[in-house]
Design a protein around this motif. Sequence first.
Motif, short mmCIF file in Angstrom:
data_model
loop_
_atom_site.label_atom_id
_atom_site.label_comp_id
_atom_site.label_asym_id
_atom_site.label_seq_id
_atom_site.Cartn_x
_atom_site.Cartn_y
_atom_site.Cartn_z
N UNK A 1 5.26 1.86 13.59
CA UNK A 1 5.77 1.42 14.53
C UNK A 1 4.04 1.50 15.17
N UNK A 2 2.97 2.97 14.76
CA UNK A 2 1.60 2.03 15.43
C UNK A 2 0.87 0.59 14.89
N UNK A 3 1.39 1.41 13.55
CA UNK A 3 0.88 -0.28 12.13
C UNK A 3 0.75 -1.04 13.31
N UNK A 4 2.21 -1.33 13.06
CA UNK A 4 3.35 -2.67 13.40
C UNK A 4 2.14 -3.05 15.21
N UNK A 5 1.61 -2.14 15.88
CA UNK A 5 1.32 -2.56 17.42
C UNK A 5 0.12 -3.02 17.22
N UNK A 6 -0.76 -2.69 16.41
CA UNK A 6 -2.14 -2.41 16.27
C UNK A 6 -2.78 -4.04 15.40
N UNK B 1 -4.47 -0.40 3.36
CA UNK B 1 -5.01 1.24 3.61
C UNK B 1 -3.87 1.78 4.31
N UNK B 2 -3.98 1.53 4.64
CA UNK B 2 -3.07 2.00 6.37
C UNK B 2 -1.90 2.36 5.83
N UNK B 3 -0.93 1.54 5.23
CA UNK B 3 0.39 1.91 4.30
C UNK B 3 -0.06 3.30 3.13
N UNK B 4 -0.86 2.39 2.26
CA UNK B 4 -1.53 3.96 1.45
C UNK B 4 -1.85 5.51 1.67
N UNK B 5 -2.10 5.57 3.40
CA UNK B 5 -1.87 6.44 3.78
C UNK B 5 -0.43 6.76 4.85
N UNK C 1 -10.34 6.00 11.28
CA UNK C 1 -10.13 5.38 12.58
C UNK C 1 -8.21 5.57 13.28
N UNK C 2 -7.29 5.66 11.78
CA UNK C 2 -5.88 5.78 12.35
C UNK C 2 -5.52 4.16 12.67
N UNK C 3 -5.12 3.92 13.02
CA UNK C 3 -3.97 2.62 12.92
C UNK C 3 -4.34 1.56 13.92
N UNK D 1 0.77 -0.74 0.20
CA UNK D 1 -0.50 0.19 -0.14
C UNK D 1 0.93 1.53 0.01
N UNK D 2 1.93 1.18 1.00
CA UNK D 2 2.43 2.25 0.93
C UNK D 2 3.50 2.89 -0.77
N UNK D 3 3.81 1.73 -1.38
CA UNK D 3 4.50 2.19 -3.08
C UNK D 3 3.30 2.33 -3.70
#
Length: 141
Positions: free
Chosen positions: A119-124, A110-114, A90-92, A63-65
């Motif tokens: 670190x918040x993403x990994x945690x969640x 979507x998390x990567x896209x946004x 909702x965010x992470x 998604x980030x790419x």
Amino acid sequence: MALESWGMLGLFLSAFISSTIAPGGSEAVLAYLVNSQRYVVGQLVVVATIGNTLGALTTWWLGHWAAKRYPAEALLPDSRRKSLRTVRDWGSWALLFSWLPIVGDGLCFAGGWLKLSLFSSIFAIFLGKALRYIAVAYAFL
């Protein structure tokens, strides 16, 4: 080759693949290994959670790419646009539900896209997946 001979490695690979855009059944592998009583249940849960989290992060990075190459939301299919809106709202915390079939992949993408905090993403993602695997392991004890 018997599933038991793959053990922890098989569980890790199943969990990783199950959390990418490819379908998989890591819960069934975990349940089978818990029932075999050949492994420490806590270790099985940790291995499955790490594998599944790394698979989800692969989708997050995709998604980030994709956001760098294709920034227009309109290029996404409807299912991914809904995930994008949910994660934006909702965010992470939305990534706690990354364990859900089909929807979870879209949330990670979507998390990567946004470009949510890694670190918040990994945690969640880790927390959501750990809770799911704990529930599965407990159900098969």
